[in-house]
Scaffold this motif. Structure first.
Motif, mmCIF file in Angstrom:
data_model
loop_
_atom_site.group_PDB
_atom_site.id
_atom_site.type_symbol
_atom_site.label_atom_id
_atom_site.label_comp_id
_atom_site.label_asym_id
_atom_site.label_seq_id
_atom_site.Cartn_x
_atom_site.Cartn_y
_atom_site.Cartn_z
ATOM 1 N N GLN A 101 0.863 -1.180 0.000
ATOM 2 C CA GLN A 101 0.000 0.000 0.000
ATOM 3 C C GLN A 101 0.888 1.215 0.000
ATOM 4 O O GLN A 101 1.831 1.286 0.772
ATOM 5 C CB GLN A 101 -0.893 0.010 1.239
ATOM 6 C CG GLN A 101 -2.033 -0.999 1.149
ATOM 7 C CD GLN A 101 -2.549 -1.341 2.516
ATOM 8 O OE1 GLN A 101 -2.421 -0.534 3.430
ATOM 9 N NE2 GLN A 101 -3.102 -2.528 2.668
ATOM 10 N N SER A 102 0.560 2.167 -0.830
ATOM 11 C CA SER A 102 1.496 3.268 -0.948
ATOM 12 C C SER A 102 1.554 4.069 0.345
ATOM 13 O O SER A 102 2.582 4.633 0.678
ATOM 14 C CB SER A 102 1.167 4.141 -2.148
ATOM 15 O OG SER A 102 -0.005 4.863 -1.901
ATOM 16 N N SER A 103 0.465 4.090 1.099
ATOM 17 C CA SER A 103 0.523 4.812 2.371
ATOM 18 C C SER A 103 1.500 4.124 3.322
ATOM 19 O O SER A 103 2.289 4.763 3.995
ATOM 20 C CB SER A 103 -0.864 4.866 3.011
ATOM 21 O OG SER A 103 -1.315 3.550 3.301
ATOM 22 N N ALA A 104 1.452 2.809 3.353
ATOM 23 C CA ALA A 104 2.365 2.059 4.213
ATOM 24 C C ALA A 104 3.800 2.226 3.739
ATOM 25 O O ALA A 104 4.723 2.324 4.545
ATOM 26 C CB ALA A 104 1.984 0.589 4.234
ATOM 27 N N GLU A 105 3.964 2.296 2.438
ATOM 28 C CA GLU A 105 5.313 2.487 1.918
ATOM 29 C C GLU A 105 5.847 3.852 2.318
ATOM 30 O O GLU A 105 7.016 3.995 2.651
ATOM 31 C CB GLU A 105 5.317 2.369 0.394
ATOM 32 C CG GLU A 105 5.134 0.941 -0.071
ATOM 33 C CD GLU A 105 5.242 0.812 -1.584
ATOM 34 O OE1 GLU A 105 5.711 1.752 -2.238
ATOM 35 O OE2 GLU A 105 4.837 -0.246 -2.097
ATOM 36 N N ARG A 106 4.983 4.835 2.305
ATOM 37 C CA ARG A 106 5.434 6.165 2.683
ATOM 38 C C ARG A 106 5.825 6.199 4.151
ATOM 39 O O ARG A 106 6.813 6.808 4.538
ATOM 40 C CB ARG A 106 4.333 7.194 2.399
ATOM 41 C CG ARG A 106 4.844 8.381 1.660
ATOM 42 C CD ARG A 106 3.740 9.326 1.242
ATOM 43 N NE ARG A 106 2.467 9.036 1.840
ATOM 44 C CZ ARG A 106 1.404 8.599 1.175
ATOM 45 N NH1 ARG A 106 1.474 8.391 -0.114
ATOM 46 N NH2 ARG A 106 0.278 8.372 1.797
ATOM 47 N N ARG A 107 5.057 5.501 4.969
ATOM 48 C CA ARG A 107 5.415 5.460 6.384
ATOM 49 C C ARG A 107 6.738 4.717 6.585
ATOM 50 O O ARG A 107 7.562 5.113 7.406
ATOM 51 C CB ARG A 107 4.301 4.802 7.198
ATOM 52 C CG ARG A 107 3.107 5.731 7.414
ATOM 53 C CD ARG A 107 2.155 5.179 8.461
ATOM 54 N NE ARG A 107 1.719 3.843 8.119
ATOM 55 C CZ ARG A 107 2.175 2.722 8.653
ATOM 56 N NH1 ARG A 107 3.075 2.779 9.609
ATOM 57 N NH2 ARG A 107 1.725 1.562 8.263
ATOM 58 N N ALA A 108 6.917 3.642 5.849
ATOM 59 C CA ALA A 108 8.172 2.891 5.957
ATOM 60 C C ALA A 108 9.343 3.791 5.566
ATOM 61 O O ALA A 108 10.380 3.823 6.234
ATOM 62 C CB ALA A 108 8.115 1.653 5.062
ATOM 63 N N LEU A 109 9.132 4.543 4.514
ATOM 64 C CA LEU A 109 10.160 5.463 4.040
ATOM 65 C C LEU A 109 10.479 6.497 5.117
ATOM 66 O O LEU A 109 11.640 6.768 5.437
ATOM 67 C CB LEU A 109 9.633 6.166 2.781
ATOM 68 C CG LEU A 109 10.602 7.022 1.993
ATOM 69 C CD1 LEU A 109 11.503 6.133 1.156
ATOM 70 C CD2 LEU A 109 9.866 7.995 1.093
ATOM 71 N N ASP A 110 9.444 7.074 5.702
ATOM 72 C CA ASP A 110 9.637 8.079 6.742
ATOM 73 C C ASP A 110 10.361 7.494 7.949
ATOM 74 O O ASP A 110 11.251 8.116 8.516
ATOM 75 C CB ASP A 110 8.281 8.654 7.175
ATOM 76 C CG ASP A 110 7.741 9.646 6.150
ATOM 77 O OD1 ASP A 110 8.569 10.206 5.402
ATOM 78 O OD2 ASP A 110 6.526 9.854 6.093
#
Lengths: 339, 339
Positions: A107-116
């Motif tokens: 999920q792109s939202s989860a990916e963004r959180r992982a990135l952060d």
DNA sequence: GTGAAAGCGCTAACAT
DNA sequence: ATGTTAGCGCTTTCAC
């Protein structure tokens, strides 16, 4: 009478116990050679007695580097990625970097959180094995640390990439099927997954090259088991039945295979099936999937090499590695049944 | 003229730009409510303009907690573990902890390094989904942070665990096969893998209970594809051929399946086959493996719950969750061929 | 409500 | 070869 946060021994405790300065302890812990053997022993003994463990958090703060490579992993369940990780970890280990993984359930939202998370943790560089995330989030990250994209082409100056040539890979598939005598070749695509659009475009172009424009048929899918199932279901629900299906990746092809079996269609007798990635799954005897190979561990190793070049050799121009795909013919493709 | 380590904006830069103190910035960044709206806006704008990102390393150092759960993952390629991770991540997210994963390629040395990394990184608690590592390394770790073992029973006071009842699971398998009429039931074990010894013992005991002592046959294997292949090879190389094989886990059962196919033995016609774990692999239509279910995501969630109890509620006595296994009959088991 | 000051545990000059 | 000192970027009292 308990403390909320139990204190663990620090470098100062060790220094006190060993009767030396904390710099001494620091030197010993980092394996410096210019420290007298006797002191070293003293320090080591004290550390051992106290159960001392260096605090990487404190070290990272002062050194301003963590010695960590952060990996954003789109889908832990897709063997393609876990096989890329093998290469990443091997290369990182060779270069004495630690690897830490944050996953994202596609999920792109989860990916963004992982990135952060990884950025806040101050990973020294980022490897994104993450199809879905938006390019501008990646661009912003690349302003902070070196970033490399795996399995997703990039043309940015700031972001390196190692990917395979998806259009060519798709063309290999179509060529193979056409050579077997197929004309009605459908494609279940990978939705928003990385490289999905390129594979799809490659399929369309190859079909046209063979004069099969009329048979071009792209069904929306995804890079998952479920995507393949639904793609096949949609494909069979309407229109003329194709004789072959090119599915966006192996995982989805597996779902497609199950769906076909449940509908009583035999592979390859009634329907040829091709995947993409050549994951270990495709090689399993009972699956034996014709697919397109991407050298996964090697791609992982190259990804590490690329970010470390930026990190340690200050390369500032981008490098984009494009790997030629290779067709692997197994048991799921055959000539179409004579009608 | 470049700097070796590029500086990123700090809280001080933001404070300067916003014309406030760094305490102010700290408050705003952490979402404190008692700060005037105007100041908040000022700070947020300054932060945004500078591309400021809080440094988790510095925060962790002063707070003496990282808000991270460390996961040691024995084998990234075994769907059992990745499905456990799903549960871990879901629960961690619900409790607002971050999860970071270190993998180990099923080697105890690599697991030990992963463990050390996580401990040095000061993960607040550890979840070990790691069969191979020695118990005393785990015990030492548990002196520093809460530790929970997944899929490996523990009886230590300091270490929690969530596992399934392996002997019972093995007994379910034997009972099922015996009910089908099998007598020569062999077992390919899981080598040093967690729970392997218990599964093996459960098998032996169940065989004895059925009066099949004479047919007990344990072949050394491992929790991998390759382990299953070699187990079958060894099994067929000598002695009377069994009519059914109970393989230590699904992954190995898959290897066994391939090996049997390559030798021209049909499953289940010539040989019944049972795995363990009920991973997604077992459910794949073309594999359709009879196996024993462990509720993997639920186990992951429970693991998180257990360590957080120690972390936030100061539980100091151990909790060991034992889950009853459940047989899942699919297509790889049938009555033995009549001879 | 906001700011000043004191560390968190370590490394890296700089002395000696 | 070893000790002293000054931070790393943040949170957290404690004043105001």
């Amino acid at each position: 009478m308990r403390e909320g946060i139990p204190r663990r021994p620090t470098i100062i405790d060790v220094a006190a116990k060993a009767g030396v300065s904390k710099s001494m302890v620091s030197l010993v812990m980092r394996g410096s050679s210019d420290v007298r053997e006797e002191k070293r022993r003293l320090v080591l003994e004290a550390a051992d007695a106290l159960g001392y463990r260096p605090n990487a958090v404190a070290r990272s703060l002062v050194r301003r580097r963590t010695n960590m490579l952060g990996v954003v992993l789109s889908d832990l369940h897709n063997p393609f990625f876990t096989e890329v990780i093998d290469g990443i970890e091997a290369e990182a280990e060779d270069r004495s970097y630690r690897t830490i993984i944050c996953t994202a359930s596609r999920q792109s939202s989860a990916e963004r959180r992982a990135l952060d998370t990884l950025l806040e943790l101050r990973a020294d560089a980022l490897i994104l094995a993450s199809p879905m995330i938006e390019m501008d989030a990646i661009a912003r990250a690349s302003a902070e640390v070196p970033v490399v994209l795996v399995a997703r082409p990039s043309d940015s100056e700031a972001i390196d990439s190692v990917a395979n040539d998806d259009p060519t890979g798709a063309a290999l598939v179509v060529d193979h099927l056409v050579a077997l005598g197929h004309r009605r070749i459908a494609h279940v695509d990978g939705g928003g997954g990385a490289g999905a659009a390129a594979r799809s475009a490659g399929y369309v172009q190859a079909m046209q090259r063979h004069g099969l424009d009329a048979h071009v048929r792209v069904i929306p899918g995804s890079y998952t088991d479920e995507g393949g199932r639904q793609g096949v279901a949609a494909l069979l629900a309407s229109g003329e039945r194709p004789t072959a299906i090119f599915v966006a990746n192996d995982l989805a092809a597996l779902g497609a295979m199950s769906e076909l079996a449940e509908r009583g269609l035999r592979v390859p007798d009634d329907m040829s099936l091709v995947g993409y990635d050549n994951t270990s799954l495709a090689a399993v005897r009972h699956i034996s999937l014709t697919t397109v190979d991407q050298p996964r561990p090697q791609m992982g190793r190259q990804a590490v090499t690329l970010v470390l070049e930026r990190l340690t050799r200050d390369r500032t121009t981008s490098r984009h590695i494009l790997i030629p795909p290779r067709l692997v013919v197994r048991g799921t493709t055959a000539a179409p049944a004579v009608r």
